[in-house]
Write an enzyme that holds these catalytic residues in place. Structure first.
Site, mmCIF file in Angstrom:
data_model
loop_
_atom_site.group_PDB
_atom_site.id
_atom_site.type_symbol
_atom_site.label_atom_id
_atom_site.label_comp_id
_atom_site.label_asym_id
_atom_site.label_seq_id
_atom_site.Cartn_x
_atom_site.Cartn_y
_atom_site.Cartn_z
ATOM 1 N N LYS A 46 79.630 105.173 62.467
ATOM 2 C CA LYS A 46 80.374 104.597 63.579
ATOM 3 C C LYS A 46 79.613 103.418 64.191
ATOM 4 O O LYS A 46 78.422 103.529 64.471
ATOM 5 C CB LYS A 46 80.584 105.682 64.637
ATOM 6 C CG LYS A 46 81.358 105.187 65.835
ATOM 7 C CD LYS A 46 81.417 106.190 66.962
ATOM 8 C CE LYS A 46 82.124 105.513 68.119
ATOM 9 N NZ LYS A 46 81.883 105.914 69.418
ATOM 10 N N LYS A 49 76.286 100.599 69.788
ATOM 11 C CA LYS A 49 75.046 99.963 70.268
ATOM 12 C C LYS A 49 73.856 100.869 70.021
ATOM 13 O O LYS A 49 72.789 100.421 69.638
ATOM 14 C CB LYS A 49 75.139 99.705 71.778
ATOM 15 C CG LYS A 49 75.865 98.438 72.134
ATOM 16 C CD LYS A 49 75.726 98.121 73.623
ATOM 17 C CE LYS A 49 76.554 99.058 74.492
ATOM 18 N NZ LYS A 49 78.000 98.866 74.412
ATOM 19 N N LYS A 97 72.179 112.974 78.828
ATOM 20 C CA LYS A 97 71.260 111.946 79.332
ATOM 21 C C LYS A 97 69.904 112.553 79.657
ATOM 22 O O LYS A 97 68.867 111.991 79.316
ATOM 23 C CB LYS A 97 71.857 111.246 80.558
ATOM 24 C CG LYS A 97 72.971 110.268 80.177
ATOM 25 C CD LYS A 97 73.662 109.691 81.402
ATOM 26 C CE LYS A 97 74.875 108.876 80.988
ATOM 27 N NZ LYS A 97 75.850 108.731 82.085
HETATM 28 P P1 ADP Z 1 78.740 102.116 72.184
HETATM 29 O O1 ADP Z 1 78.891 103.313 71.288
HETATM 30 O O2 ADP Z 1 78.453 100.882 71.394
HETATM 31 O O3 ADP Z 1 77.750 102.341 73.310
HETATM 32 P P2 ADP Z 1 80.673 102.452 74.233
HETATM 33 O O4 ADP Z 1 80.366 103.902 74.306
HETATM 34 O O5 ADP Z 1 80.201 101.564 75.323
HETATM 35 O O6 ADP Z 1 80.142 101.887 72.833
HETATM 36 O O7 ADP Z 1 82.243 102.298 74.016
HETATM 37 C C1 ADP Z 1 83.124 101.577 74.846
HETATM 38 C C2 ADP Z 1 84.531 101.762 74.316
HETATM 39 O O8 ADP Z 1 84.647 101.286 72.953
HETATM 40 C C3 ADP Z 1 84.991 103.218 74.259
HETATM 41 O O9 ADP Z 1 86.359 103.273 74.632
HETATM 42 C C4 ADP Z 1 84.825 103.630 72.824
HETATM 43 O O10 ADP Z 1 85.726 104.636 72.430
HETATM 44 C C5 ADP Z 1 85.099 102.318 72.081
HETATM 45 N N1 ADP Z 1 84.318 102.259 70.835
HETATM 46 C C6 ADP Z 1 82.977 102.079 70.735
HETATM 47 N N2 ADP Z 1 82.569 102.062 69.453
HETATM 48 C C7 ADP Z 1 83.692 102.228 68.701
HETATM 49 C C8 ADP Z 1 83.937 102.316 67.278
HETATM 50 N N3 ADP Z 1 82.947 102.177 66.383
HETATM 51 N N4 ADP Z 1 85.216 102.497 66.865
HETATM 52 C C9 ADP Z 1 86.230 102.626 67.763
HETATM 53 N N5 ADP Z 1 86.056 102.555 69.100
HETATM 54 C C10 ADP Z 1 84.809 102.368 69.578
#
Ligand code: ADP
Ligand code: TRP
Length: 322
Positions: free
Chosen positions: A190, A193, A111
């Site tokens: 992947k 967001k 961060k």
């Molecule tokens: P982002 O990458 O969109 O910010 P987060 O980090 O908030 O997503 O992820 C929240 C949850 O969703 C976590 O448990 C993460 O492992 C799962 N997750 C996020 N993106 C994926 C993905 N593309 N495939 C599988 N699991 C995901």
């Protein structure tokens, strides 16, 4: 039943990756374990300095999880800030958290290297997370890969505390969903967001169609056979199809005569139908937010009971106060 606990950051719209990577597992866990699941709104304060937005995100997050199938009659579902004991434990645990441990935290270093101003809450974030976990004697903590280190820090802190006071805190273990494949985004990377390549669960049908239209495909001509093994549209459709459905779709790819537009249309239908019930529930909760606040209050009552009993033991051990 084993106590399993996990926290979710209230951070806006949910996408298909969140569903298959996290929410679906939570739904399974609420049937097979004593699941505690909470909205980590104190943690969200470290990155969101807009009161109105945080308030809205918190209730939105509750609505989304309830709509997608978190069942408050099975899981203890609450907002972190409704159980204040967590802040007291956070302070007590701070005394068992070496500076070096926090300085090694990847998440903090990432961060800061991204230009986020280093402040104390960002730095001590893992101690609050330890309090979340240890307050409820959680044995298993399901997390994404990026959070493993935080659970390891929780273990270190708890072991240090127990060294001084005996076996008061339960040493938790993390659990990363193994069989979950990474859900690809619009560009095949992947879905995340932070990459801007997401397909959101609660899109309108029109938005969904438009977003799916952006999925990157190759330029194989309409009449030619297509390679489903490398196709992003197929990878996503697969998540919503049983074995027979997958084989049928593979055959359509191999046969030729259909363009990616057809397959995208099919994918849109699959996604739209899959979340039909969730959309209906969401509509209901959006129009009845009082129900949602009541659900969170009930969850907090259940959680508070356990938190209060645990804090009495901890206060007694450390000498606060009589
Ligand atoms: P982002 O990458 O969109 O910010 P987060 O980090 O908030 O997503 O992820 C929240 C949850 O969703 C976590 O448990 C993460 O492992 C799962 N997750 C996020 N993106 C994926 C993905 N593309 N495939 C599988 N699991 C995901
Ligand atoms: N830090 C976690 C995340 O960003 C959320 C969280 C807060 C959490 N407290 C927790 C997760 C306790 C598991 C257990 O995803």
């Amino acid at each position: 039943m084993t106590r399993v606990l996990t926290g979710i950051q209230p951070s806006g719209a949910l996408h298909l990756g969140n569903y298959f990577g996290a929410i679906k597992q939570m739904k399974d866990l609420q049937d097979s374990s004593d699941l505690f699941i909470f909205i980590a709104n104190y943690h969200a304060l470290t990155s969101l300095k807009d009161g109105k937005a945080l308030r809205e995100n918190t209730i939105d997050c509750a609505i989304n999880f309830l709509s997608l199938g978190i069942d408050p009659s099975k899981a203890t579902f609450y907002a972190q800030s409704d159980v204040k004991e967590v802040l007291e434990l956070y302070w007590i645990l701070s005394g068992y958290t070496p500076m070096g441990l926090l300085e090694r935290a990847h998440s903090y270093k990432d961060k800061v290297s991204k230009g986020i101003a280093a402040n104390h809450s960002l730095f001590s974030y893992p101690v609050l997370m330890a309090a979340d976990i240890l307050l409820y004697d959680a044995k298993i903590v399901p997390v994404g890969k990026d959070q493993i280190q935080h659970v390891e820090m929780t273990r270190d802190i708890a072991i240090k505390f127990n060294n001084d006071f005996g076996d008061i805190l339960t040493i938790p273990e993390f659990k990363v969903a193994e069989d979950v494949q990474t859900v690809p985004g619009l560009d095949g990377a992947k879905m995340s967001k932070s990459y801007g390549n997401t397909i959101d669960i609660f899109n309108t049908e029109k938005q969904l169609k438009k977003t799916i239209g952006k999925i990157v495909t190759d330029s194989t001509a309409l009449e030619d056979a297509k390679d489903w093994t490398t196709c992003n549209v197929f990878s996503l459709a697969k998540l919503y199809l049983d074995q027979a459905g997958q084989i049928e779709l593979q055959k359509r790819y191999e046969k030729g005569g259909e363009g990616y537009g057809h397959f995208k249309m099919h994918l849109k239908e699959l996604i739209w139908d899959y979340y039909a019930e969730a959309r209906e529930k969401r509509e209901h909760y959006l129009n009845n937010t009082d129900e949602v606040y009541d659900i969170l209050s009930d969850g907090a009552k259940k959680a508070s009971k356990i938190a209060k009993a645990k804090m009495e033991i901890i206060r007694d051990a450390v000498g606060i106060y009589r």
